[in-house]
Design a protein around this motif. Structure first.
Motif, PDB file in Angstrom:
ATOM      1  N   ARG A 129       1.466   6.702  -6.843  1.00 54.08           N
ATOM      2  CA  ARG A 129       0.373   7.608  -7.208  1.00 54.08           C
ATOM      3  C   ARG A 129       0.804   9.061  -7.072  1.00 54.08           C
ATOM      4  NH1 ARG A 129      -3.337  10.623  -4.746  1.00 54.08           N
ATOM      5  NH2 ARG A 129      -2.593  10.007  -2.682  1.00 54.08           N
TER       6      ARG A 129
ATOM      7  N   GLY B   1       1.702  15.246  -0.866  1.00 55.20           N
ATOM      8  CA  GLY B   1       0.261  15.318  -1.097  1.00 55.20           C
ATOM      9  C   GLY B   1      -0.238  16.754  -1.056  1.00 55.20           C
TER      10      GLY B   1
ATOM     11  N   GLN C   9       5.426  11.691   2.266  1.00 56.37           N
ATOM     12  CA  GLN C   9       4.173  11.358   1.586  1.00 56.37           C
ATOM     13  C   GLN C   9       3.142  12.443   1.849  1.00 56.37           C
ATOM     14  OE1 GLN C   9       4.104   6.926   2.883  1.00 56.37           O
ATOM     15  NE2 GLN C   9       2.541   7.129   1.327  1.00 56.37           N
TER      16      GLN C   9
ATOM     17  N   GLU D 273       0.825  -1.207   0.000  1.00 52.10           N
ATOM     18  CA  GLU D 273       0.000   0.000   0.000  1.00 52.10           C
ATOM     19  C   GLU D 273       0.863   1.263   0.000  1.00 52.10           C
ATOM     20  OE1 GLU D 273      -2.255  -3.404   1.077  1.00 52.10           O
ATOM     21  OE2 GLU D 273      -0.426  -2.600   2.007  1.00 52.10           O
ATOM     22  N   THR D 274       1.974   1.226   0.730  1.00 51.45           N
ATOM     23  CA  THR D 274       2.876   2.376   0.767  1.00 51.45           C
ATOM     24  C   THR D 274       3.528   2.593  -0.589  1.00 51.45           C
ATOM     25  OG1 THR D 274       3.335   2.008   3.116  1.00 51.45           O
ATOM     26  CG2 THR D 274       4.909   3.356   1.878  1.00 51.45           C
TER      27      THR D 274
ATOM     28  N   ASP E 106       2.335   1.684  -3.498  1.00 50.15           N
ATOM     29  CA  ASP E 106       1.299   2.166  -4.418  1.00 50.15           C
ATOM     30  C   ASP E 106       1.002   3.645  -4.194  1.00 50.15           C
ATOM     31  OD1 ASP E 106       1.127  -0.331  -5.543  1.00 50.15           O
ATOM     32  OD2 ASP E 106      -0.648  -0.936  -4.400  1.00 50.15           O
ATOM     33  N   GLU E 107       0.981   4.081  -2.923  1.00 51.78           N
ATOM     34  CA  GLU E 107       0.719   5.484  -2.621  1.00 51.78           C
ATOM     35  C   GLU E 107       1.836   6.373  -3.152  1.00 51.78           C
ATOM     36  OE1 GLU E 107      -1.001   8.966  -0.773  1.00 51.78           O
ATOM     37  OE2 GLU E 107      -1.744   7.055  -1.545  1.00 51.78           O
ATOM     38  N   CYS E 108       3.093   5.950  -2.993  1.00 50.99           N
ATOM     39  CA  CYS E 108       4.220   6.725  -3.520  1.00 50.99           C
ATOM     40  C   CYS E 108       4.163   6.805  -5.041  1.00 50.99           C
ATOM     41  CB  CYS E 108       5.535   6.103  -3.068  1.00 50.99           C
ATOM     42  SG  CYS E 108       5.843   6.212  -1.290  1.00 50.99           S
TER      43      CYS E 108
END
Length: 274
Positions: free
Chosen positions: A17, A86, A82, A10-11, A13-15
């Motif tokens: 994105r 954002g 992160q 998940e981390t 994938d977030e990076c």
């Protein structure tokens, strides 16, 4: 990196994105200026609000997880950056009248559509009016003087007229769809004046698509790729609209006479030489 105990999927994938959102902003703002390929990775330079921003992206090789790194400490820094990025992305997107966060088209993402899997759209005028009304209500509550409110109303009306004019003049900005070429988010009249504005570039499977797709689109071009490496390409290899094919193999199995064949370095050199 591969997922480890302190760096989850998940981390990662977030990076991914967040970095993709930033690349979309650079594409939309036409901010890319320089590209340099080094042994450490690919350096990019963009001009954002008058500031030169330089960052490096590693090559997409399999990474070996080091044993002497304390991932607990690294994860703390990662959480901070992160959150910071954002907020940066939100500010950049709203400054150019784009909705944040952009929507992920799951079908295109599953089909390896690359940058095109994010649908980046202009903010609606109605949303801007609602936000401005909320700000006006807060100002009226804080300063109930009628003359000051009237002055603010006049200023707000002028600002909203400029917003409406800018919104109507802004080019549509939507993700690339595999079904139709007309959905390309960079296919606007303004893009025709850019370096690759009149080019449709096809990327062979042996070239670094993740980088070339970004830089070509940042300079106004449209991009397709070998569908064996991702089925979300808006152009097949035999599409007659293709003008340039980027390849990096000694011999082509077949060639199309109506396009130019170049190596990846030609694209980067063209950008640096403007």
């Amino acid at each position: 990196m591969p997922a480890v105990s302190r760096v989850t999927k998940e981390t990662v994938d977030e990076c991914k994105r967040l970095s993709t959102e930033f690349m979309h902003y650079v594409i939309h703002a036409r901010a890319l200026r320089k590209v340099f390929l080094s042994i450490k990775g690919i350096y990019y330079q963009a001009e954002i609000h008058g500031q030169s921003i330089t960052w490096i992206v590693p090559y997409q090789f399999s990474q070996q997880v080091p044993t002497d790194v304390d991932f607990r400490v690294m994860a703390t820094f990662l959480q901070f950056y992160q959150t910071l990025l954002g907020f940066v992305n939100y500010r950049l997107f709203t400054a150019v009248n784009l909705t944040y966060p952009p929507r992920l088209d799951q079908a295109l993402d599953d089909n390896a559509a690359g940058l095109g899997s994010l649908r980046v759209e202009s903010r609606r005028v109605e949303d801007l009016i609602d936000a401005s009304d909320a700000g006006l209500d807060a100002a009226a509550t804080a300063a109930p003087d009628a003359g000051e409110v009237a002055k603010r109303m006049g200023s707000l009306g002028t600002k909203m007229q400029s917003i409406v004019a800018a919104d109507s003049a802004a080019p549509a900005y939507e993700a690339v769809g595999a079904a139709a070429h007309d959905d390309d988010d960079d296919d606007s009249a303004a893009a025709a004046d850019l370096l690759f504005g009149k080019q449709v570039v096809f990327l062979s499977r042996e070239v670094p698509r993740y980088s070339l797709e970004f830089v070509v689109r940042a300079l106004g071009g449209r991009v397709g790729w070998d569908r064996t490496s991702g089925g979300g390409s808006p152009y097949a290899e035999n599409d007659q609209a293709i003008t340039i094919q980027v390849a990096d193999r000694p011999v082509q199995g077949h060639q199309f006479l109506d396009r130019t064949y170049v190596q990846p370095q030609w694209v980067y050199d063209s950008i640096n030489a403007r």
